[in-house]
Scaffold this motif. Structure first.
Motif, PDB file in Angstrom:
ATOM      1  N   VAL A   2       5.896  -4.948 -11.783  1.00 47.94           N
ATOM      2  CA  VAL A   2       7.308  -5.197 -11.462  1.00 47.94           C
ATOM      3  C   VAL A   2       7.859  -4.051 -10.620  1.00 47.94           C
ATOM      4  O   VAL A   2       8.520  -4.278  -9.593  1.00 47.94           O
ATOM      5  N   ALA A   3       7.581  -2.814 -11.028  1.00 47.69           N
ATOM      6  CA  ALA A   3       8.055  -1.662 -10.261  1.00 47.69           C
ATOM      7  C   ALA A   3       7.383  -1.619  -8.888  1.00 47.69           C
ATOM      8  O   ALA A   3       8.023  -1.282  -7.885  1.00 47.69           O
ATOM      9  N   LEU A   4       6.104  -1.977  -8.836  1.00 48.70           N
ATOM     10  CA  LEU A   4       5.406  -1.996  -7.548  1.00 48.70           C
ATOM     11  C   LEU A   4       6.036  -3.018  -6.611  1.00 48.70           C
ATOM     12  O   LEU A   4       6.256  -2.736  -5.426  1.00 48.70           O
ATOM     13  N   ALA A   5       6.344  -4.195  -7.118  1.00 50.25           N
ATOM     14  CA  ALA A   5       7.000  -5.218  -6.288  1.00 50.25           C
ATOM     15  C   ALA A   5       8.362  -4.731  -5.815  1.00 50.25           C
ATOM     16  O   ALA A   5       8.711  -4.903  -4.635  1.00 50.25           O
ATOM     17  N   ASP A   6       9.130  -4.121  -6.713  1.00 51.04           N
ATOM     18  CA  ASP A   6      10.441  -3.583  -6.323  1.00 51.04           C
ATOM     19  C   ASP A   6      10.267  -2.502  -5.260  1.00 51.04           C
ATOM     20  O   ASP A   6      11.003  -2.471  -4.264  1.00 51.04           O
ATOM     21  N   GLU A   7       9.318  -1.623  -5.489  1.00 54.14           N
ATOM     22  CA  GLU A   7       9.083  -0.503  -4.569  1.00 54.14           C
ATOM     23  C   GLU A   7       8.650  -1.005  -3.191  1.00 54.14           C
ATOM     24  O   GLU A   7       9.061  -0.459  -2.168  1.00 54.14           O
ATOM     25  N   ARG A  64       0.836  -1.218   0.000  1.00 54.90           N
ATOM     26  CA  ARG A  64       0.000   0.000   0.000  1.00 54.90           C
ATOM     27  C   ARG A  64       0.870   1.268   0.000  1.00 54.90           C
ATOM     28  O   ARG A  64       0.597   2.219  -0.732  1.00 54.90           O
ATOM     29  N   ALA A  65       1.921   1.262   0.809  1.00 51.93           N
ATOM     30  CA  ALA A  65       2.823   2.420   0.856  1.00 51.93           C
ATOM     31  C   ALA A  65       3.527   2.593  -0.491  1.00 51.93           C
ATOM     32  O   ALA A  65       3.696   3.732  -0.970  1.00 51.93           O
ATOM     33  N   ALA A  66       3.913   1.486  -1.105  1.00 52.70           N
ATOM     34  CA  ALA A  66       4.586   1.549  -2.406  1.00 52.70           C
ATOM     35  C   ALA A  66       3.629   2.098  -3.468  1.00 52.70           C
ATOM     36  O   ALA A  66       4.038   2.892  -4.332  1.00 52.70           O
ATOM     37  N   ILE A  67       2.374   1.677  -3.424  1.00 52.05           N
ATOM     38  CA  ILE A  67       1.373   2.202  -4.370  1.00 52.05           C
ATOM     39  C   ILE A  67       1.286   3.713  -4.224  1.00 52.05           C
ATOM     40  O   ILE A  67       1.324   4.453  -5.230  1.00 52.05           O
ATOM     41  N   ASP A  68       1.187   4.182  -2.988  1.00 56.75           N
ATOM     42  CA  ASP A  68       1.086   5.630  -2.757  1.00 56.75           C
ATOM     43  C   ASP A  68       2.320   6.366  -3.285  1.00 56.75           C
ATOM     44  O   ASP A  68       2.197   7.423  -3.921  1.00 56.75           O
ATOM     45  N   ARG A  69       3.517   5.811  -3.031  1.00 60.05           N
ATOM     46  CA  ARG A  69       4.738   6.475  -3.513  1.00 60.05           C
ATOM     47  C   ARG A  69       4.797   6.500  -5.034  1.00 60.05           C
ATOM     48  O   ARG A  69       5.139   7.522  -5.636  1.00 60.05           O
ATOM     49  N   LEU A  70       4.462   5.377  -5.678  1.00 61.44           N
ATOM     50  CA  LEU A  70       4.520   5.337  -7.146  1.00 61.44           C
ATOM     51  C   LEU A  70       3.527   6.319  -7.754  1.00 61.44           C
ATOM     52  O   LEU A  70       3.847   7.038  -8.706  1.00 61.44           O
TER      53      LEU A  70
END
Length: 141
Positions: free
Chosen positions: A35-40, A14-20
């Motif tokens: 892929v970027a979401l998983a990395d993030e 969830r935090a990664a989604i918000d940052r992206l």
């Protein structure tokens, strides 16, 4: 996997989604892809595609709601457009070749008819002159 670990993964995703979506990635290249979401989120991609599919779907829904088409979807659409253009080219070429094939078939039929008329002497025109066959040419050498 224990509940505490799953909760930590979901919070990280969830935090990664918000940052992206905010354009402030910390660990990834910032592209709006799984892929970027998983990395993030610092999780394995299969967690998004198999275990936390609701978060993956939410991510894509939020990306689309912003009017952004994900990179992988854009690439697929570009590939589809190129493939459809190539199909149109091939259909045009095929139609042309079929037309040429029909013309050549008619020419062969006319030549066969003329050849038959020459060999049997049933020709309708006195203008045709019989040429020796290939077999006759080979034996005369």
């Amino acid at each position: 996997m224990n509940a505490q670990s799953a909760t930590a993964d979901r919070d990280a995703i969830r935090a990664a989604i918000d940052r992206l979506l905010a354009g402030t990635p910390l660990r990834s290249n910032g592209s709006l892809t799984i892929v970027a979401l998983a990395d993030e989120a610092n999780v394995k991609r299969h967690l998004l595609t198999h275990r936390h599919t609701d978060l993956k779907d939410d991510f894509y829904a939020r990306v689309r709601a912003r009017g952004h088409v994900p990179d992988n979807e854009r690439k697929l659409r570009d590939d589809l457009t190129k493939a459809l253009d190539r199909i149109k080219e091939l259909v045009t070429e095929n139609t042309k070749l079929q037309g040429e094939n029909d013309v050549l078939a008619r020419i062969v039929n006319v030549l066969e008819l003329e050849n038959h008329e020459l060999r049997t002497g049933t020709g309708r025109s006195g203008r045709l002159v019989a040429l020796p066959s290939a077999h006759q040419l080979d034996t005369s050498c």
